[in-house]
Motif scaffolding. Structure first.
Motif, mmCIF file in Angstrom:
data_model
loop_
_atom_site.group_PDB
_atom_site.id
_atom_site.type_symbol
_atom_site.label_atom_id
_atom_site.label_comp_id
_atom_site.label_asym_id
_atom_site.label_seq_id
_atom_site.Cartn_x
_atom_site.Cartn_y
_atom_site.Cartn_z
ATOM 1 N N THR A 197 44.705 67.752 -49.857
ATOM 2 C CA THR A 197 44.968 69.135 -50.268
ATOM 3 C C THR A 197 45.006 70.112 -49.085
ATOM 4 N N GLU A 198 44.796 69.595 -47.896
ATOM 5 C CA GLU A 198 44.867 70.436 -46.693
ATOM 6 C C GLU A 198 45.674 69.709 -45.625
ATOM 7 N N ASN A 233 39.580 68.137 -57.030
ATOM 8 C CA ASN A 233 40.930 67.571 -57.116
ATOM 9 C C ASN A 233 41.325 67.250 -58.550
ATOM 10 N N SER A 282 47.783 71.505 -59.158
ATOM 11 C CA SER A 282 48.251 71.210 -57.788
ATOM 12 C C SER A 282 49.701 71.655 -57.578
ATOM 13 N N TRP A 328 48.258 72.750 -47.318
ATOM 14 C CA TRP A 328 48.969 72.845 -48.591
ATOM 15 C C TRP A 328 49.943 74.008 -48.518
ATOM 16 N N THR A 329 51.133 73.766 -49.002
ATOM 17 C CA THR A 329 52.181 74.784 -48.976
ATOM 18 C C THR A 329 52.753 74.980 -50.366
ATOM 19 N N ALA A 340 52.799 68.655 -57.175
ATOM 20 C CA ALA A 340 53.107 67.705 -56.095
ATOM 21 C C ALA A 340 53.412 66.322 -56.681
ATOM 22 N N GLN A 350 51.740 79.380 -47.027
ATOM 23 C CA GLN A 350 50.618 78.513 -46.676
ATOM 24 C C GLN A 350 49.411 78.884 -47.539
ATOM 25 N N MET A 351 48.675 77.862 -47.973
ATOM 26 C CA MET A 351 47.515 78.086 -48.833
ATOM 27 C C MET A 351 46.497 79.034 -48.191
ATOM 28 N N VAL A 386 53.074 73.070 -56.117
ATOM 29 C CA VAL A 386 53.759 73.103 -54.814
ATOM 30 C C VAL A 386 55.002 73.988 -54.836
#
Ligand code: MTE
Length: 301
Positions: free
Chosen positions: A82-83, A200, A221, A85-86, A155, A100-101, A223
């Motif tokens: 998760t890092e 998660n 999650s 993350w966009t 994602a 960007q997160m 994206v």
């Protein structure tokens, strides 16, 4: 933005400010990006809304990318990276691009929102989310006048998500909202639970929460967020349109073709469980019923 729902909340349940700061935010701060501004006063729980323990919230999940069993996400979702993350924001916006997160978090006003989650499978639990309004992010993106709907995508990482091997749904998991639903102040993007980073299995690092709708709308999650004119493709509606509509507002008077929606099983209420009567719009009717004025909610399930 008018906070029409605050009257329902009791002040004695106000959460300590430090609880909003999840690890990711602190890291963003440490990296010199600055902490997101802290909203106050905190959102507190409506009368009688007692959150489930973290153990319930993180061990009884639906996240089919990790398997269809309720404990599969707890077992397998650790594999999700998760890092970094966009989130791609595109379509009818003035500022399209890859957000960007860390940047999203640095500019977010994180609040606590204690909401009941009502799954279309007729169970519910109460979750103390940390997050920010979807509307605030969409305002940053600059919604253009032609946009009528918002489409979301999860994602797809075949190497990290064992459930993608099975064609249960037409992956990626996709969801959507009408623009007025997306801009409603009750609609949030959650980044935490109980003041910690969102686990998660619950949809890290960013998942949608729309408390008056069935849980399958709460896409995990995320994206990609696309502003568009047409009603978006949504995975469950595509899989079975008769059973899962686009709106999916919680409605005890419109049954699922295979079960009643009049009551719900309360998760974590003992060995044999207990049931409660399902509330219209999951109890948020005062705030959202106007969005559907004049609409046939049986036809638009
Ligand atoms: N998002 C993705 N990407 N994949 C899923 O399988 N399941 C949905 C929703 N979001 C799902 C998803 C369903 S059916 C529900 S009820 C909620 O997530 C469950 O959220 P929770 O596991 O955090 O309680």
């Amino acid at each position: 933005m008018a906070r029409t729902w605050t009257s329902k909340f009791k002040d004695h349940h106000v959460t300590d400010k430090s609880l909003y700061l999840n690890r990711r935010q602190l890291m963003a701060g440490a990296a010199g990006l600055g902490l997101g501004s802290i909203a106050g006063p905190a959102m507190a729980a409506p009368e009688g809304l007692e959150p489930n323990p973290l153990e319930d919230i993180t061990n009884y999940n639906n996240y089919y990318e990790f398997g269809t069993g309720k404990t599969d996400p707890a077992r397998y979702a650790d594999a999700l990276t998760t890092e970094p993350w966009t989130v791609k924001i595109d379509g009818l916006v003035d500022n399209p691009g890859d957000y960007q997160m860390e940047d999203i978090l640095a500019k977010a006003q994180i609040e606590e929102r204690i909401y009941r989650l009502r799954c279309v499978e007729a169970w519910s639990m109460v979750i103390p989310w940390n997050g920010f309004t979807l509307g605030s992010l969409l305002e940053r993106a600059g919604v253009q006048s032609g946009a009528k709907y918002v489409a979301f995508e999860t994602a797809t990482r075949p190497e990290e998500m064992p459930g993608l091997r099975y064609p249960v749904l037409d992956w990626p998991y996709r969801e959507g909202l009408r623009l007025d639903e997306a801009m409603h102040p009750l609609t949030i993007l959650a980044t935490g639970i109980y003041g910690e980073d969102i686990p998660n299995q619950n949809g890290a690092p960013l998942r949608l929460v729309v408390p008056w709708k069935y849980g399958f709308k709460y896409i995990k999650s995320i994206v990609r967020i696309t502003l568009q004119e047409e009603q978006p493709f949504t995975s469950w509606n595509d899989a079975n349109a008769r059973e899962y509509g686009f709106y999916s507002n919680v409605n005890p008077t419109v049954d699922h073709p295979r079960w009643s929606q009049a009551t719900e099983r309360v998760i974590g209420s003992g060995l044999f469980g207990s049931r409660r009567e399902t509330d219209m719009f999951n109890g948020y009717g005062e705030e959202v019923a106007d969005l559907y004025a004049g609409m046939d909610l049986k036809a638009n399930y």
